[in-house]
Structures are given as C-alpha cells and as structure tokens.
Design a protein around this motif. Sequence first.
Motif, PDB file in Angstrom:
ATOM      1  N   SER A  37      35.766 -45.768 -92.934  1.00 55.91           N
ATOM      2  CA  SER A  37      35.257 -46.303 -94.202  1.00 55.91           C
ATOM      3  C   SER A  37      36.029 -45.728 -95.385  1.00 55.91           C
ATOM      4  O   SER A  37      36.389 -46.457 -96.317  1.00 55.91           O
ATOM      5  CB  SER A  37      33.768 -45.993 -94.358  1.00 55.91           C
ATOM      6  OG  SER A  37      33.033 -46.607 -93.319  1.00 55.91           O
ATOM      7  N   LEU A  38      36.287 -44.415 -95.333  1.00 58.81           N
ATOM      8  CA  LEU A  38      37.064 -43.795 -96.415  1.00 58.81           C
ATOM      9  C   LEU A  38      38.475 -44.370 -96.470  1.00 58.81           C
ATOM     10  O   LEU A  38      39.024 -44.587 -97.550  1.00 58.81           O
ATOM     11  CB  LEU A  38      37.141 -42.277 -96.217  1.00 58.81           C
ATOM     12  CG  LEU A  38      35.897 -41.485 -96.583  1.00 58.81           C
ATOM     13  CD1 LEU A  38      36.141 -39.994 -96.334  1.00 58.81           C
ATOM     14  CD2 LEU A  38      35.519 -41.715 -98.042  1.00 58.81           C
ATOM     15  N   GLN A  39      39.059 -44.622 -95.305  1.00 56.17           N
ATOM     16  CA  GLN A  39      40.431 -45.137 -95.295  1.00 56.17           C
ATOM     17  C   GLN A  39      40.504 -46.549 -95.880  1.00 56.17           C
ATOM     18  O   GLN A  39      41.470 -46.890 -96.552  1.00 56.17           O
ATOM     19  CB  GLN A  39      40.986 -45.096 -93.870  1.00 56.17           C
ATOM     20  CG  GLN A  39      41.293 -43.661 -93.423  1.00 56.17           C
ATOM     21  CD  GLN A  39      41.662 -43.537 -91.952  1.00 56.17           C
ATOM     22  OE1 GLN A  39      41.269 -44.372 -91.123  1.00 56.17           O
ATOM     23  NE2 GLN A  39      42.393 -42.490 -91.600  1.00 56.17           N
ATOM     24  N   THR A  40      39.488 -47.364 -95.622  1.00 57.45           N
ATOM     25  CA  THR A  40      39.509 -48.691 -96.261  1.00 57.45           C
ATOM     26  C   THR A  40      39.301 -48.552 -97.772  1.00 57.45           C
ATOM     27  O   THR A  40      39.863 -49.335 -98.538  1.00 57.45           O
ATOM     28  CB  THR A  40      38.439 -49.635 -95.675  1.00 57.45           C
ATOM     29  OG1 THR A  40      37.141 -49.113 -95.919  1.00 57.45           O
ATOM     30  CG2 THR A  40      38.624 -49.830 -94.181  1.00 57.45           C
ATOM     31  N   LEU A  41      38.523 -47.546 -98.187  1.00 53.03           N
ATOM     32  CA  LEU A  41      38.371 -47.319 -99.633  1.00 53.03           C
ATOM     33  C   LEU A  41      39.687 -46.897-100.269  1.00 53.03           C
ATOM     34  O   LEU A  41      40.091 -47.431-101.303  1.00 53.03           O
ATOM     35  CB  LEU A  41      37.306 -46.249 -99.907  1.00 53.03           C
ATOM     36  CG  LEU A  41      35.844 -46.664 -99.798  1.00 53.03           C
ATOM     37  CD1 LEU A  41      34.935 -45.461-100.014  1.00 53.03           C
ATOM     38  CD2 LEU A  41      35.494 -47.763-100.792  1.00 53.03           C
ATOM     39  N   SER A  42      40.375 -45.944 -99.642  1.00 53.67           N
ATOM     40  CA  SER A  42      41.606 -45.446-100.275  1.00 53.67           C
ATOM     41  C   SER A  42      42.703 -46.507-100.248  1.00 53.67           C
ATOM     42  O   SER A  42      43.559 -46.531-101.120  1.00 53.67           O
ATOM     43  CB  SER A  42      42.081 -44.146 -99.621  1.00 53.67           C
ATOM     44  OG  SER A  42      42.430 -44.323 -98.265  1.00 53.67           O
ATOM     45  N   TYR A  43      42.662 -47.406 -99.297  1.00 53.31           N
ATOM     46  CA  TYR A  43      43.610 -48.528 -99.302  1.00 53.31           C
ATOM     47  C   TYR A  43      43.573 -49.258-100.632  1.00 53.31           C
ATOM     48  O   TYR A  43      44.608 -49.638-101.180  1.00 53.31           O
ATOM     49  CB  TYR A  43      43.282 -49.516 -98.181  1.00 53.31           C
ATOM     50  CG  TYR A  43      44.070 -50.803 -98.286  1.00 53.31           C
ATOM     51  CD1 TYR A  43      45.345 -50.911 -97.752  1.00 53.31           C
ATOM     52  CD2 TYR A  43      43.540 -51.913 -98.947  1.00 53.31           C
ATOM     53  CE1 TYR A  43      46.082 -52.079 -97.864  1.00 53.31           C
ATOM     54  CE2 TYR A  43      44.269 -53.088 -99.072  1.00 53.31           C
ATOM     55  CZ  TYR A  43      45.533 -53.167 -98.526  1.00 53.31           C
ATOM     56  OH  TYR A  43      46.263 -54.322 -98.660  1.00 53.31           O
ATOM     57  N   HIS A  44      42.384 -49.472-101.150  1.00 55.98           N
ATOM     58  CA  HIS A  44      42.213 -50.318-102.332  1.00 55.98           C
ATOM     59  C   HIS A  44      42.434 -49.563-103.638  1.00 55.98           C
ATOM     60  O   HIS A  44      42.490 -50.178-104.696  1.00 55.98           O
ATOM     61  CB  HIS A  44      40.803 -50.921-102.336  1.00 55.98           C
ATOM     62  CG  HIS A  44      40.578 -51.917-101.249  1.00 55.98           C
ATOM     63  ND1 HIS A  44      41.092 -53.186-101.269  1.00 55.98           N
ATOM     64  CD2 HIS A  44      39.900 -51.837-100.081  1.00 55.98           C
ATOM     65  CE1 HIS A  44      40.733 -53.841-100.187  1.00 55.98           C
ATOM     66  NE2 HIS A  44      40.012 -53.037 -99.434  1.00 55.98           N
ATOM     67  N   LEU A  45      42.533 -48.237-103.562  1.00 55.49           N
ATOM     68  CA  LEU A  45      42.640 -47.454-104.810  1.00 55.49           C
ATOM     69  C   LEU A  45      44.057 -47.479-105.375  1.00 55.49           C
ATOM     70  O   LEU A  45      45.027 -47.646-104.662  1.00 55.49           O
ATOM     71  CB  LEU A  45      42.189 -46.021-104.559  1.00 55.49           C
ATOM     72  CG  LEU A  45      40.672 -45.862-104.431  1.00 55.49           C
ATOM     73  CD1 LEU A  45      40.336 -44.449-103.978  1.00 55.49           C
ATOM     74  CD2 LEU A  45      39.981 -46.161-105.743  1.00 55.49           C
ATOM     75  N   LEU A 104      47.337 -47.354 -95.730  1.00 51.55           N
ATOM     76  CA  LEU A 104      45.951 -47.026 -96.082  1.00 51.55           C
ATOM     77  C   LEU A 104      45.868 -45.960 -97.185  1.00 51.55           C
ATOM     78  O   LEU A 104      44.773 -45.608 -97.611  1.00 51.55           O
ATOM     79  CB  LEU A 104      45.205 -46.517 -94.840  1.00 51.55           C
ATOM     80  CG  LEU A 104      44.934 -47.549 -93.751  1.00 51.55           C
ATOM     81  CD1 LEU A 104      44.534 -46.863 -92.451  1.00 51.55           C
ATOM     82  CD2 LEU A 104      43.838 -48.506 -94.203  1.00 51.55           C
ATOM     83  N   GLN A 105      47.036 -45.451 -97.598  1.00 52.49           N
ATOM     84  CA  GLN A 105      47.089 -44.310 -98.524  1.00 52.49           C
ATOM     85  C   GLN A 105      46.357 -43.108 -97.954  1.00 52.49           C
ATOM     86  O   GLN A 105      45.832 -42.278 -98.706  1.00 52.49           O
ATOM     87  CB  GLN A 105      46.504 -44.692 -99.893  1.00 52.49           C
ATOM     88  CG  GLN A 105      47.284 -45.796-100.570  1.00 52.49           C
ATOM     89  CD  GLN A 105      46.967 -45.892-102.046  1.00 52.49           C
ATOM     90  OE1 GLN A 105      46.184 -46.704-102.504  1.00 52.49           O
ATOM     91  NE2 GLN A 105      47.573 -44.985-102.819  1.00 52.49           N
ATOM     92  N   TYR A 137      40.881 -35.990 -96.439  1.00 51.45           N
ATOM     93  CA  TYR A 137      39.799 -36.355 -97.351  1.00 51.45           C
ATOM     94  C   TYR A 137      38.928 -35.103 -97.537  1.00 51.45           C
ATOM     95  O   TYR A 137      38.133 -34.767 -96.652  1.00 51.45           O
ATOM     96  CB  TYR A 137      38.995 -37.528 -96.795  1.00 51.45           C
ATOM     97  CG  TYR A 137      39.803 -38.811 -96.705  1.00 51.45           C
ATOM     98  CD1 TYR A 137      39.732 -39.767 -97.721  1.00 51.45           C
ATOM     99  CD2 TYR A 137      40.650 -39.061 -95.633  1.00 51.45           C
ATOM    100  CE1 TYR A 137      40.476 -40.934 -97.660  1.00 51.45           C
ATOM    101  CE2 TYR A 137      41.405 -40.225 -95.559  1.00 51.45           C
ATOM    102  CZ  TYR A 137      41.313 -41.152 -96.575  1.00 51.45           C
ATOM    103  OH  TYR A 137      42.059 -42.305 -96.507  1.00 51.45           O
TER     104      TYR A 137
END
Lengths: 205, 205
Positions: free
Chosen positions: A197-205, B78-79, B109
């Motif tokens: 979930s965190l990785q999909t969030l950081s993708y979009h940042l 994915l950053q 993270y």
Amino acid sequence: MAMTDVPEVVIRRLPLYVRHLEHLIEQGERVISSAGMGRLIGVTPAQIRKDLSYFGEFGRQGLGYDLVYLRSQLLHILQADKQWHLALIGAGALGHALVHYREFREHLYHIVAAFDVDSAKVGSQIGDLTIQGMDDLADTVADLGVEIGILAVPSDAAQQAADDLVASGIKAILNYAPIGLSVPDGVRVAHIDPLASLQTLSYHL
Amino acid sequence: MAMTDVPEVVIRRLPLYVRHLEHLIEQGERVISSAGMGRLIGVTPAQIRKDLSYFGEFGRQGLGYDLVYLRSQLLHILQADKQWHLALIGAGALGHALVHYREFREHLYHIVAAFDVDSAKVGSQIGDLTIQGMDDLADTVADLGVEIGILAVPSDAAQQAADDLVASGIKAILNYAPIGLSVPDGVRVAHIDPLASLQTLSYHL
DNA sequence: GCGTGTGAAACAATTCACAGCG
DNA sequence: CGCTGTGAATTGTTTCACACGC
C-alpha cells in the motif's frame, strides 16, 4: 436480479456500502438515493444501482433505499449477519493489536483461539486467550468450530502455518504475512500488505 | 513503452512482482521468464509482459528478465528506492505494531514521528519515538520532511486527524481507520480495512 | 528455438439512458 | 415527478498471437 456470476470487484465494494450505511444510520437518517450515496462515497449512482441489482431489488421507486433494510440485506449477502470464529496464528505485536481490535468483535468476527510457533510463548496470555502450540491447532479448530484463520507470523513461517491451517480444515485465511501463500483450490486468501500500500502511495507522489 | 496513462490496477500489481522477485533472488536465482513468474504468482505471462511494457523494456529476448535488474527498475518506478519519512497518528495497540513492523524500515519507509490526540499519552515512548501532541504536527512534518501519514486512530477521530495531516501539507495517507476519509484533490489515500477483508472472505464461505 | 514486446481481439466493468413504477 | 432497475453503449483490462531479436 440473478445472483449468479457476481464480479469479485462488486463483492469488494459491498463492505464499503455497509460502512457508509451504518454511518448514515448513526446520524439518524432513514432513506437515501443512489445519487446521495454516490456523492458520499465518491462513486457513480449507476454503479451502486448496478451492484445492488446483482443481488435483488432493494430500493423503492421515487424514494430511494431504506437504510436499515439495505444494511441488513447487504450483511446477509456477505454472511456477516452470523457469528464467525477465527483463529489467530502469531502472537507478536501485530497479533496483539488484532486480538484487541474492536471492529472484529463488534461485527461478529470473534477471535476464539491464539497460536504461536514459538514454544516460549505457549501458555502465556494474549488478551483473554491462552497462547497454544501449533500441535493443538487441528483439535481446537474442530472443537471451537473455527472457520477463518488469521496469519500474523513472519514471512519465513507463513507458508508452513498456512499449510497447517489448511490441514486443519480451514477454508479462508486472512494473511498479514508479506508473502504470497500457495493454497489448494477451495481455500480463499485475503492478503493485507501495508508495504504494498505504501509503495502504491509513493508511486503517485 | 510510454509511461503515460498507466492503469491503477497495474500499479497495484508492481509491489507483488517486487515481492516475488526478492524471494527468487534470495533463493539464488538470476533470471526468470514471464512464464515462470506467472506460474509462481498465479497470473498469465502475457499480463506480466504487458504490465512491464507500460514502463519500458526490461527483458532479454530468448532469455527472460534479470531478477536484480528488474527489481531495481520496479523499485525505481514505485519510488521505493529512496527513503520516505512517515508520521504515525495514533499510539494504540495498532500504532505499536506499526512502529515495530520491520517491513517498513527494511524497505526505506521510516516512521520518524508519532502523535496522539490523547494528551495523557503525550510524552511517553512508542518504540524509540516520543509521542507528541497534535499541536506539534505541522512543525514536525516540516522539520523532518514527512511525506506520508499513517492514520491509526479510532474512527470518530479519523476525519479530524486526516484534516490535520492535510493542513500540515501531507499528500499521502495510509488509513487504518474503518471509515472513508474525505480529502481534497491531490491528496491520496490508501485504505486498509481488515473487517472488509473478512467480510469478502465470509461471502465466499 | 526461446521468450519478449505489442497491436489486435476478446472479455469484463462501468456508465448511459430510459422504461416503468410508486 | 423522482428514482430505481436494467439492457445497450462505452470504456477499460486481459488475453491472444505473432513479428522480432538473442
């Protein structure tokens, strides 16, 4: 109207609908239209109507949906209107949080037994459960009528624990271990993976 | 080959691919074909190739994919190859488990600050962090360069805490509260809802 | 030959738009 | 009239099948 061939994505939305219905009921509302609900949840009214239509006709023309009635119907569809017995595998920090998670108990999903692979932990308490060894799993599952297992063990122990759950007759697993489990057909796994979930969030940042 | 217009569903699969690549690397493998990986994960080879093709050409004809190279590319997409700073809101049992969750730290993270609305908890320790009051949120977010917030508070405190996070400038929230948050455009929310997962499991039983 | 990368085809999900009912 | 329930149209996703390069 027919209940056959319901897309999985629709089923995943039903709990979301239930959540919002409960919220509205708490606020004293009695009825809502698909448009009102769509605005609230952030989906299209057509999607809500279509989703519900897979299971029956729950609304009233010109009026909308009765909140209490729709909630009860959705809970029935999800089989969330009867009590379920869960077994927790893994008595670490995560297991602790899960045993104390009020949402489960309040919604008829009861953790009735706890296990750990670490024999040093066996015999001590977690919440008001006594931690058992994995040897006891099959007997306890049978005795207490456990239907669902929760895996909260490190990834290197997860597959073995999943195999044990399957061997004990369990048909559904909620997997918190950060690894894909391989299970036989007929056993269903839901995977909660916070890192993903965190990785999909950081993708979009 | 172009990176524009990548379906969200593809992005949600990338962390899954990374997980399995890491597993293979640990086992000493060097290369895998889309067919091999598909068998392992339980998806079609075509889907893997199509998913990857949104981002570039990572394989070698007749050979397959170099595991280490593909992993590094996916982490970059994915950053997830740079460090992120997280703030935890909510120092209950769940917050405790999250602070001690090794997956986060090991994958860049890092939870660097913890907050709670309950002033009785402020000043005490959670892991090696000191719990702060919500008043300090904006300053700490700015000082430590926090990019992501983790919400682990009861549902009745969640929307207010989310508003506070948004006000502090945070653009991504991992929400453990069992409620849909309303946030402005440009702020992204990932929702982890264990009860919803259990309800989809019991549907199928 | 083997396995990728990719247009085209097939399939699935969502949205539209409207008949029909209270 | 307002709003549901639902076929039809649209949009999105997955799978197929093959040209191409190692």
